[in-house]
Design an enzyme around this catalytic site. Structure first.
Site, mmCIF file in Angstrom:
data_model
loop_
_atom_site.group_PDB
_atom_site.id
_atom_site.type_symbol
_atom_site.label_atom_id
_atom_site.label_comp_id
_atom_site.label_asym_id
_atom_site.label_seq_id
_atom_site.Cartn_x
_atom_site.Cartn_y
_atom_site.Cartn_z
ATOM 1 N N LYS A 137 42.281 30.804 33.877
ATOM 2 C CA LYS A 137 41.755 29.481 34.246
ATOM 3 C C LYS A 137 40.307 29.590 34.728
ATOM 4 O O LYS A 137 39.462 28.802 34.344
ATOM 5 C CB LYS A 137 42.592 28.848 35.372
ATOM 6 C CG LYS A 137 44.028 28.543 35.015
ATOM 7 C CD LYS A 137 44.708 27.740 36.110
ATOM 8 C CE LYS A 137 44.799 28.457 37.439
ATOM 9 N NZ LYS A 137 45.666 29.626 37.474
ATOM 10 N N ARG A 147 48.682 22.389 42.417
ATOM 11 C CA ARG A 147 49.683 23.422 42.158
ATOM 12 C C ARG A 147 51.088 22.900 42.425
ATOM 13 O O ARG A 147 52.058 23.583 42.105
ATOM 14 C CB ARG A 147 49.424 24.633 43.058
ATOM 15 C CG ARG A 147 48.422 25.647 42.490
ATOM 16 C CD ARG A 147 48.087 26.630 43.579
ATOM 17 N NE ARG A 147 47.868 27.976 43.150
ATOM 18 C CZ ARG A 147 46.673 28.500 42.882
ATOM 19 N NH1 ARG A 147 45.615 27.754 42.933
ATOM 20 N NH2 ARG A 147 46.561 29.767 42.563
ATOM 21 N N ARG A 155 41.905 43.429 37.298
ATOM 22 C CA ARG A 155 40.701 42.597 37.509
ATOM 23 C C ARG A 155 39.789 43.172 38.593
ATOM 24 O O ARG A 155 40.244 43.646 39.630
ATOM 25 C CB ARG A 155 41.140 41.184 37.912
ATOM 26 C CG ARG A 155 39.976 40.282 38.282
ATOM 27 C CD ARG A 155 40.345 38.834 38.219
ATOM 28 N NE ARG A 155 41.327 38.445 39.228
ATOM 29 C CZ ARG A 155 41.789 37.195 39.336
ATOM 30 N NH1 ARG A 155 41.383 36.273 38.508
ATOM 31 N NH2 ARG A 155 42.669 36.913 40.264
ATOM 32 N N ARG A 204 40.581 42.069 44.324
ATOM 33 C CA ARG A 204 41.056 41.067 45.274
ATOM 34 C C ARG A 204 42.330 41.559 45.938
ATOM 35 O O ARG A 204 43.183 42.150 45.270
ATOM 36 C CB ARG A 204 41.343 39.739 44.537
ATOM 37 C CG ARG A 204 40.110 38.893 44.339
ATOM 38 C CD ARG A 204 40.340 37.707 43.448
ATOM 39 N NE ARG A 204 41.554 36.953 43.698
ATOM 40 C CZ ARG A 204 41.870 35.811 43.084
ATOM 41 N NH1 ARG A 204 41.034 35.302 42.198
ATOM 42 N NH2 ARG A 204 43.002 35.187 43.344
ATOM 43 N N ARG A 227 53.014 35.825 43.472
ATOM 44 C CA ARG A 227 52.252 34.647 43.027
ATOM 45 C C ARG A 227 52.889 34.023 41.781
ATOM 46 O O ARG A 227 52.929 32.805 41.642
ATOM 47 C CB ARG A 227 50.785 35.038 42.752
ATOM 48 C CG ARG A 227 50.011 35.292 44.035
ATOM 49 C CD ARG A 227 48.726 36.053 43.776
ATOM 50 N NE ARG A 227 47.720 35.297 43.067
ATOM 51 C CZ ARG A 227 46.680 35.853 42.453
ATOM 52 N NH1 ARG A 227 46.516 37.154 42.452
ATOM 53 N NH2 ARG A 227 45.807 35.105 41.840
#
Ligand code: AMP
Length: 221
Positions: free
Chosen positions: A13, A88, A127, A160, A171
């Site tokens: 996203k 969300r 990531r 992160r 998540r």
């Protein structure tokens, strides 16, 4: 043009929203980015949000809603926006509707970026994010030229805290609990467009841009 990008963490996203923002000259509003900036700045909001974020849980609605309202009042949002990471939950979708109603505007399209769990885990656990300009890299899919260093600005890259595998799984679980009703909500409003985001980011972007520009119904659910 007012767009929402919906999809699991790792659907891309953020990547799509950044590129779309450039392509369509619209502001990119990411609630995750705003929250992370608050954590970095040590603001009261950041202090309240940090613990939830580190655990992969949703930050309480009232905190995020206040933050979003403030952002939506900015001058640049008048021409439209690309919303990433909000809503969300159904509750958040209703809050968004109220904010937009006050401004007498409507969402044009909601793009649902469908992604498999295996792809999500591979993307997120690899990531790497730049500590200065926020650019994203990936340990194997898109490695920086020099390990640990941002190609764009030379600052250090970091992982992160919520991209650790255990938190990523949490998540995904949190996301799945809420998403079905959210998808249904926008489907009923005839705003939802669904596409597969397992493929390469450039291909997904082309599909979205093509749709937005042509306004055709070819990828409608
Ligand atoms: P993201 O960058 O969108 O993956 O968001 C990172 C984290 O920020 C999430 O795991 C949540 O803890 C928090 N967050 C971002 N957006 C929201 C939202 N709309 N509602 C609640 N928490 C959020």
């Amino acid at each position: 043009m007012k767009l929402i990008l919906l999809g699991p963490p790792g659907a891309g996203k953020g990547t799509q929203a950044k590129r779309l923002a450039e392509e369509l000259a619209l502001p990119h509003i990411s609630t995750g980015d705003i929250l992370r900036q608050n954590v970095k700045d040590g603001s009261l909001l950041g202090k309240e949000a940090k613990d939830y974020m580190d655990k992969g849980l949703l930050v309480p609605d009232d905190l995020v809603a206040r933050m979003l309202k403030k952002r939506m009042d900015s001058e640049d949002v008048k021409k439209g926006f690309i919303l990433d990471g909000y809503p969300r939950t159904i509750n958040q979708a209703k809050t968004l509707e109220e904010i937009l109603k006050e401004k007498k505007v409507n969402i044009d399209f909601v793009f649902y970026l469908d992604t498999s769990d295996a792809v999500i885990i591979q993307r997120l656990t690899g990531r790497l994010v730049c500590s200065s300009c926020g650019a994203n890299f990936h340990a194997t899919n898109m490695p920086p030229k020099k390990a640990g260093i941002c190609d764009k600005c030379g600052a250090t890259l970091f992982q992160r805290t919520d991209d650790k595998e255990e938190t990523v799984r949490k998540r995904i679980e949190v996301y799945k609990k809420e998403v079905a009703s959210l998808v249904e909500y926008y489907k009923n409003l005839n705003k939802l467009r669904c596409l597969s985001a397992d493929k390469e980011a450039g291909l997904v972007l082309n599909e979205i841009v093509k749709f937005v520009r042509a306004g055709n119904d070819s990828i409608k659910v």
